[in-house]
Write a protein that holds these residues in place. Structure first.
Motif, PDB file in Angstrom:
ATOM      1  N   ALA A  88       0.836  -1.207   0.000  1.00 17.91           N
ATOM      2  CA  ALA A  88       0.000   0.000   0.000  1.00 17.91           C
ATOM      3  C   ALA A  88       0.870   1.256   0.000  1.00 17.91           C
ATOM      4  O   ALA A  88       1.760   1.399   0.835  1.00 17.91           O
ATOM      5  CB  ALA A  88      -0.919   0.002   1.210  1.00 17.91           C
ATOM      6  N   GLY A  89       0.630   2.130  -0.966  1.00 18.09           N
ATOM      7  CA  GLY A  89       1.380   3.371  -1.069  1.00 18.09           C
ATOM      8  C   GLY A  89       2.768   3.222  -1.643  1.00 18.09           C
ATOM      9  O   GLY A  89       3.517   4.211  -1.694  1.00 18.09           O
ATOM     10  N   LEU A  90       3.134   2.034  -2.097  1.00 21.24           N
ATOM     11  CA  LEU A  90       4.485   1.780  -2.596  1.00 21.24           C
ATOM     12  C   LEU A  90       4.496   1.668  -4.116  1.00 21.24           C
ATOM     13  O   LEU A  90       3.475   1.366  -4.745  1.00 21.24           O
ATOM     14  CB  LEU A  90       5.061   0.505  -1.980  1.00 21.24           C
ATOM     15  CG  LEU A  90       5.127   0.459  -0.456  1.00 21.24           C
ATOM     16  CD1 LEU A  90       5.770  -0.841   0.006  1.00 21.24           C
ATOM     17  CD2 LEU A  90       5.876   1.665   0.101  1.00 21.24           C
ATOM     18  N   ARG A  91       5.673   1.860  -4.674  1.00 24.26           N
ATOM     19  CA  ARG A  91       5.892   1.811  -6.125  1.00 24.26           C
ATOM     20  C   ARG A  91       7.004   0.809  -6.395  1.00 24.26           C
ATOM     21  O   ARG A  91       8.104   0.946  -5.852  1.00 24.26           O
ATOM     22  CB  ARG A  91       6.272   3.202  -6.617  1.00 24.26           C
ATOM     23  CG  ARG A  91       6.392   3.380  -8.109  1.00 24.26           C
ATOM     24  CD  ARG A  91       6.432   4.870  -8.433  1.00 24.26           C
ATOM     25  NE  ARG A  91       6.612   5.104  -9.849  1.00 24.26           N
ATOM     26  CZ  ARG A  91       7.776   5.464 -10.405  1.00 24.26           C
ATOM     27  NH1 ARG A  91       8.858   5.644  -9.643  1.00 24.26           N
ATOM     28  NH2 ARG A  91       7.857   5.654 -11.715  1.00 24.26           N
ATOM     29  N   LEU A  92       6.719  -0.196  -7.225  1.00 28.48           N
ATOM     30  CA  LEU A  92       7.647  -1.299  -7.458  1.00 28.48           C
ATOM     31  C   LEU A  92       7.962  -1.417  -8.940  1.00 28.48           C
ATOM     32  O   LEU A  92       7.134  -1.122  -9.801  1.00 28.48           O
ATOM     33  CB  LEU A  92       7.040  -2.614  -6.965  1.00 28.48           C
ATOM     34  CG  LEU A  92       6.551  -2.636  -5.509  1.00 28.48           C
ATOM     35  CD1 LEU A  92       5.852  -3.956  -5.215  1.00 28.48           C
ATOM     36  CD2 LEU A  92       7.703  -2.412  -4.538  1.00 28.48           C
ATOM     37  N   LEU A  93       9.175  -1.892  -9.227  1.00 25.50           N
ATOM     38  CA  LEU A  93       9.626  -2.100 -10.600  1.00 25.50           C
ATOM     39  C   LEU A  93       9.848  -3.583 -10.845  1.00 25.50           C
ATOM     40  O   LEU A  93      10.569  -4.244 -10.091  1.00 25.50           O
ATOM     41  CB  LEU A  93      10.930  -1.334 -10.844  1.00 25.50           C
ATOM     42  CG  LEU A  93      11.596  -1.526 -12.214  1.00 25.50           C
ATOM     43  CD1 LEU A  93      10.717  -0.981 -13.336  1.00 25.50           C
ATOM     44  CD2 LEU A  93      12.974  -0.854 -12.248  1.00 25.50           C
ATOM     45  N   ASP A  94       9.217  -4.098 -11.898  1.00 26.95           N
ATOM     46  CA  ASP A  94       9.485  -5.450 -12.376  1.00 26.95           C
ATOM     47  C   ASP A  94      10.380  -5.301 -13.601  1.00 26.95           C
ATOM     48  O   ASP A  94       9.915  -4.949 -14.689  1.00 26.95           O
ATOM     49  CB  ASP A  94       8.179  -6.163 -12.729  1.00 26.95           C
ATOM     50  CG  ASP A  94       8.397  -7.582 -13.223  1.00 26.95           C
ATOM     51  OD1 ASP A  94       9.515  -8.109 -13.043  1.00 26.95           O
ATOM     52  OD2 ASP A  94       7.451  -8.166 -13.772  1.00 26.95           O
ATOM     53  N   ALA A  95      11.668  -5.536 -13.412  1.00 25.56           N
ATOM     54  CA  ALA A  95      12.667  -5.292 -14.450  1.00 25.56           C
ATOM     55  C   ALA A  95      12.895  -6.564 -15.260  1.00 25.56           C
ATOM     56  O   ALA A  95      13.425  -7.548 -14.746  1.00 25.56           O
ATOM     57  CB  ALA A  95      13.975  -4.827 -13.810  1.00 25.56           C
ATOM     58  N   GLY A  96      12.482  -6.547 -16.519  1.00 28.41           N
ATOM     59  CA  GLY A  96      12.558  -7.737 -17.348  1.00 28.41           C
ATOM     60  C   GLY A  96      11.353  -8.624 -17.107  1.00 28.41           C
ATOM     61  O   GLY A  96      11.495  -9.795 -16.759  1.00 28.41           O
ATOM     62  N   CYS A  97      10.153  -8.084 -17.331  1.00 29.57           N
ATOM     63  CA  CYS A  97       8.921  -8.763 -16.912  1.00 29.57           C
ATOM     64  C   CYS A  97       8.529  -9.918 -17.810  1.00 29.57           C
ATOM     65  O   CYS A  97       7.704 -10.748 -17.428  1.00 29.57           O
ATOM     66  CB  CYS A  97       7.770  -7.760 -16.832  1.00 29.57           C
ATOM     67  SG  CYS A  97       7.323  -7.020 -18.432  1.00 29.57           S
TER      68      CYS A  97
END
Length: 233
Positions: A44-53
């Motif tokens: 909640a309230g966080l921002r995530l990166l999926d690098a090479g999805c």
């Protein structure tokens, strides 16, 4: 022989989900790596990166671990990304077509509260520069999870990997796509990739703290690993 890696993934994209689905533990292991990031509050309230999805398997794993987070999923292969984007996703998930090395040119900037990079580091031109870029993209104290094959520290793992590649993965890939380049690249790149200890040293050299590795259970023990590292506070 060098190959065009994004191009090879484009060719393999339509059959990719079927092939990895036949790999026992493939999706479970991605979910384990995402949970090992210990993302608080369901994201909640966080921002995530999926690098090479890729086709979205790692995105789904990240979403399961952090259902309330904003997830930006990036891949260099248009074919793989099309397979991912065709699936059903909540509005909090966004897919971006870009090599990971130039995501700033695609409008993707930090800070992120976590990065999951699954089966990516073997396929970039400069892994050290990529790791340094990840560190810069992370908020202080946030976690990078690198989900990756690493067999060089174990003779048994190397033997199992080679047997599975030539007995199952490469023939199955050829039957599905009539192009074995991607799966020969997979076999070759895993054998050439850092051992677990060397990759942990690489993470530390890139400026990460709390570096450690956790492997999986079953036949992929000492073959598939989660490498965990934190951006310095």
């Amino acid at each position: 022989m060098a190959i065009d890696v994004p191009g090879a993934f484009d060719v393999g994209a339509p059959a990719y989900d079927k092939l990895v689905g036949a790999n026992p533990g493939y999706h479970d292991h991605l979910r384990i790596s995402a949970r090992r990031m210990r993302i608080p509050g369901g994201g909640a309230g966080l921002r995530l990166l999926d690098a090479g999805c890729g086709t979205g398997a790692s995105t789904a794993a990240l979403l399961a671990a952090a259902p309330h987070a904003e997830i930006v999923a990036v891949d260099a292969s248009a074919g793989m990304l099309a397979e991912a984007a065709a699936k059903s996703w909540p509005d909090t998930v966004r897919f971006v077509h870009s090599p990971i090395e130039t995501i700033a040119d695609a409008g993707i900037h930090g800070p992120f509260d976590g990065i999951l990079a699954a089966y990516l580091l073997r396929n970039v031109t400069d892994p050290d520069a990529t790791l340094r870029a990840f560190r810069q993209l992370l908020r202080p104290g946030a976690t990078l999870a690198v989900h990756e094959y690493s067999v060089r520290d174990s003779l048994a793992a190397q033997a199992i990997w080679n047997a599975v590649c030539w007995g199952i993965i490469i023939p199955s890939g050829w039957r599905q796509t009539r192009d074995g380049a991607l799966y020969r690249h997979l076999w070759r790149s895993v054998n050439a990739f850092d051992g677990s200890a060397a990759f942990q040293r690489r993470l530390s050299a890139a400026g990460f703290t709390g570096v450690h590795s956790e492997t999986m259970s079953g036949w992929q023990r000492d073959i598939v690993h989660t490498f965990l590292a934190d951006a310095p506070r």
